[in-house]
Write a protein that holds these residues in place. Structure first.
Motif, short mmCIF file in Angstrom:
data_model
loop_
_atom_site.label_atom_id
_atom_site.label_comp_id
_atom_site.label_asym_id
_atom_site.label_seq_id
_atom_site.Cartn_x
_atom_site.Cartn_y
_atom_site.Cartn_z
N PRO A 29 12.53 35.33 -33.50
CA PRO A 29 13.12 36.42 -32.71
C PRO A 29 13.03 36.11 -31.22
O PRO A 29 12.06 35.50 -30.77
N VAL A 30 14.05 36.55 -30.49
CA VAL A 30 14.09 36.31 -29.05
C VAL A 30 12.99 37.13 -28.35
O VAL A 30 12.59 38.20 -28.84
N ASN A 31 12.47 36.61 -27.27
CA ASN A 31 11.45 37.29 -26.45
C ASN A 31 10.16 37.62 -27.18
O ASN A 31 9.43 38.53 -26.78
N ARG A 32 9.87 36.92 -28.27
CA ARG A 32 8.60 37.11 -28.97
C ARG A 32 7.81 35.81 -28.89
O ARG A 32 8.36 34.74 -29.13
N PRO A 33 6.51 35.89 -28.56
CA PRO A 33 5.73 34.66 -28.53
C PRO A 33 5.62 34.06 -29.94
O PRO A 33 5.37 34.80 -30.91
N PRO A 86 -1.40 23.10 -32.73
CA PRO A 86 -0.66 24.30 -32.36
C PRO A 86 0.07 24.13 -31.03
O PRO A 86 -0.46 23.56 -30.07
N ILE A 87 1.31 24.63 -30.97
CA ILE A 87 2.04 24.73 -29.70
C ILE A 87 2.62 26.14 -29.66
O ILE A 87 2.69 26.80 -30.69
N HIS A 88 2.96 26.60 -28.49
CA HIS A 88 3.53 27.95 -28.45
C HIS A 88 4.62 28.07 -27.40
O HIS A 88 4.67 27.30 -26.43
N PHE A 89 5.52 29.01 -27.64
CA PHE A 89 6.63 29.23 -26.72
C PHE A 89 7.20 30.62 -26.94
O PHE A 89 6.97 31.25 -27.98
N THR A 90 7.92 31.12 -25.95
CA THR A 90 8.63 32.39 -26.07
C THR A 90 10.06 32.16 -25.62
O THR A 90 10.32 32.01 -24.43
N ALA A 91 10.97 32.06 -26.57
CA ALA A 91 12.38 31.80 -26.24
C ALA A 91 13.03 33.07 -25.73
O ALA A 91 12.87 34.14 -26.32
N THR A 92 13.76 32.96 -24.61
CA THR A 92 14.34 34.16 -24.00
C THR A 92 15.86 34.21 -24.11
O THR A 92 16.49 35.06 -23.50
N LYS A 93 16.44 33.28 -24.87
CA LYS A 93 17.90 33.27 -24.95
C LYS A 93 18.33 33.02 -26.39
O LYS A 93 17.95 32.02 -27.00
N VAL A 94 19.14 33.94 -26.92
CA VAL A 94 19.66 33.81 -28.29
C VAL A 94 20.57 32.59 -28.36
O VAL A 94 21.33 32.31 -27.44
N GLY A 95 20.45 31.84 -29.45
CA GLY A 95 21.31 30.66 -29.62
C GLY A 95 20.75 29.70 -30.65
O GLY A 95 19.66 29.92 -31.18
N ASP A 96 21.51 28.64 -30.92
CA ASP A 96 21.06 27.59 -31.84
C ASP A 96 20.75 26.33 -31.03
O ASP A 96 21.56 25.92 -30.19
N TYR A 97 19.61 25.76 -31.27
CA TYR A 97 19.18 24.60 -30.51
C TYR A 97 18.70 23.50 -31.46
O TYR A 97 18.08 23.81 -32.49
N THR A 140 17.26 22.80 -36.94
CA THR A 140 17.82 23.70 -35.94
C THR A 140 16.86 24.84 -35.66
O THR A 140 16.24 25.39 -36.58
N LEU A 141 16.75 25.17 -34.39
CA LEU A 141 15.99 26.35 -33.98
C LEU A 141 17.01 27.47 -33.74
O LEU A 141 17.88 27.36 -32.88
N HIS A 142 16.92 28.53 -34.57
CA HIS A 142 17.79 29.69 -34.37
C HIS A 142 16.98 30.74 -33.62
O HIS A 142 15.99 31.26 -34.16
N VAL A 143 17.39 31.04 -32.40
CA VAL A 143 16.76 32.15 -31.68
C VAL A 143 17.68 33.35 -31.86
O VAL A 143 18.85 33.31 -31.46
N VAL A 144 17.16 34.39 -32.53
CA VAL A 144 18.02 35.53 -32.90
C VAL A 144 17.41 36.85 -32.41
O VAL A 144 16.24 36.90 -32.00
N SER A 145 18.19 37.91 -32.49
CA SER A 145 17.68 39.23 -32.10
C SER A 145 16.64 39.69 -33.12
O SER A 145 16.58 39.17 -34.23
N ALA A 146 15.83 40.68 -32.74
CA ALA A 146 14.77 41.16 -33.63
C ALA A 146 15.35 41.62 -34.96
O ALA A 146 14.78 41.36 -36.04
N MET A 147 16.52 42.27 -34.91
CA MET A 147 17.14 42.78 -36.14
C MET A 147 17.62 41.63 -37.02
O MET A 147 17.36 41.61 -38.22
N ASP A 148 18.29 40.67 -36.39
CA ASP A 148 18.74 39.50 -37.15
C ASP A 148 17.56 38.75 -37.75
O ASP A 148 17.67 38.16 -38.83
#
Ligand SMILES: [Cu+2]
Length: 273
Positions: free
Chosen positions: A191-195, A227-238, A256-264
């Protein structure tokens, strides 16, 4: 005309041409960087923005040194060309040695200090307490991601149970209740904006996890959980790629990394469960 005069004139042309080639190479290099012919994709985390800032700082410092050093070299090639006189031997200058060694030291330490925040944010700062834990297992030549499911606990793995054709690529123990709701997927959905805390593992050789937009690259080492960590702030496929030469199929190893909305995200979790 004496032989030595002919000699002097001859080397002036050669020295000038060599100096000119150096100047042209410097100009071409500066233009190639200034035009940003191969720009990096836009960063999608706050830490990645810091990494970019550090990259720019390093590039400006190293670029300035490069231009000055190469132009100095071009000048020296022309100015100290063969004029037909015997060459003089110089032992150099201790003062100059101390001076430029100190400057180099200050520049390198200064760059390291300037970049400490970017490095610490990725490497020394613990992930947020509410970070979603996802396990990433790499093997020749696939990525397999595992989510702990609603209970938030990963089930036990047993390497003897690994059987990819039978649908158990990670060796999940069917008798462990914690693993009953674990979700295994070939791509990484967050989910976007989630650590996110990603736990990197490898089943065979040293692999790597790299997403350019995250500016994050980490080896996966057999026998270790990194362990690594990140917080993606933009919806998209990477694109996720393995950047360690891990065998014959290495060039095809990607996901593929899918960054999606909380609902998605919750819908995606329902779908793969
Ligand atoms: Cu690999």
């Amino acid at each position: 005309m004496s032989r030595s005069r002919q000699h002097a004139r001859g080397t002036a042309t050669a020295a000038f041409l060599l100096a000119l080639v150096l100047v042209l190479l410097v100009v071409a290099t500066v233009v190639a960087f200034a035009l940003r012919i191969f720009p990096a994709p836009a960063p999608i985390t706050a830490a990645a923005v810091l990494v970019d800032e550090q990259y720019a700082r390093t590039l400006y410092v190293a670029g300035t040194v490069f231009v000055l050093a190469q132009l100095g070299l071009a000048l020296a090639v022309f100015r100290f060309r063969d004029r037909g006189a015997p060459a003089r031997f110089s032992r150099g200058s201790v003062t100059l040695e101390i001076l430029w060694t100190s400057i180099t030291l200050i520049v390198f330490v200064g760059l390291a200090v300037a970049g400490r925040k970017a490095w610490a944010m990725d490497r020394y700062t613990a992930p947020a307490a509410d970070a979603i834990q996802i396990e990433a297992t790499e093997s020749q030549f696939v990525f397999t991601f595992r989510y702990p499911g609603p209970d938030g606990k990963f089930g036990r793995l047993d390497s003897k149970l690994i059987d990819a054709p039978a649908g158990n690529p990670l060796g999940l123990d069917p008798n462990d209740p914690n693993g009953k709701d674990d979700v295994v997927a070939a791509t990484l959905t967050v989910p976007v904006n989630r650590p996110i805390e990603l736990l990197l593992r490898s089943q065979d050789v040293i692999h790597n996890f790299d997403v350019r937009e995250l500016r994050l690259q980490q080896d996966a080492v057999p026998g270790m959980m990194i362990p690594i960590h990140f917080t993606a702030t933009k919806v998209g496929d990477y694109a996720i790629v393995c950047t360690q030469l891990c065998g014959l199929g290495h060039n095809k190893m990607n996901s593929t990394l899918h960054v999606v909305s909380a609902m998605d995200y919750s819908q995606a979790m329902e779908r793969i469960r």
